[in-house]
Design a protein around this motif. Structure first.
Motif, PDB file in Angstrom:
ATOM      1  N   ARG A 177       0.458  -1.366   0.127  1.00  0.00           N
ATOM      2  CA  ARG A 177       0.305  -0.088  -0.304  1.00  0.00           C
ATOM      3  C   ARG A 177       0.414   1.196  -0.292  1.00  0.00           C
ATOM      4  O   ARG A 177       1.855   1.535   0.877  1.00  0.00           O
ATOM      5  CB  ARG A 177      -0.652   0.343   1.147  1.00  0.00           C
ATOM      6  N   VAL A 195       2.855   2.285  -8.332  1.00  0.00           N
ATOM      7  CA  VAL A 195       2.762   0.121  -7.796  1.00  0.00           C
ATOM      8  C   VAL A 195       3.264  -0.145  -8.976  1.00  0.00           C
ATOM      9  O   VAL A 195       2.021  -0.263 -10.009  1.00  0.00           O
ATOM     10  CB  VAL A 195       2.484   0.364  -6.691  1.00  0.00           C
ATOM     11  N   ASP A 228       0.902  -4.547  -6.546  1.00  0.00           N
ATOM     12  CA  ASP A 228       0.600  -4.268  -5.564  1.00  0.00           C
ATOM     13  C   ASP A 228       0.336  -5.612  -4.272  1.00  0.00           C
ATOM     14  O   ASP A 228       0.965  -5.781  -3.005  1.00  0.00           O
ATOM     15  CB  ASP A 228      -0.592  -3.898  -5.140  1.00  0.00           C
TER      16      ASP A 228
END
Length: 66
Positions: A4, A35, A38
């Motif tokens: 995150r 990202v 993830d």
């Protein structure tokens, strides 16, 4: 594992992209973190943890999930 990001706190230092390029990149617009995966496979977990540890603004959170 799940990654995150706190995008509001990212200042684009780039340590994540330098140390784990399979997982992170930087936006062409403002240089903040992007990202790429993830939920990375196990072979990329160490890179995710390293990137989180080296981030000067501590914007990367690595969650261990079963």
């Amino acid at each position: 594992m799940r990654i995150r990001i706190d995008h509001d706190r990212c200042r684009g230092a780039g340590q994540c992209a330098l140390n784990a390029p399979d997982l992170f990149d930087q936006s062409d617009d403002d240089g903040t973190v992007v990202v790429l995966d993830d939920r990375p496979p196990p072979e990329l977990h160490d890179g995710a943890r390293l990137a989180a540890a080296l981030c000067p603004n501590a914007v990367i959170t690595v969650l261990d999930e079963p």
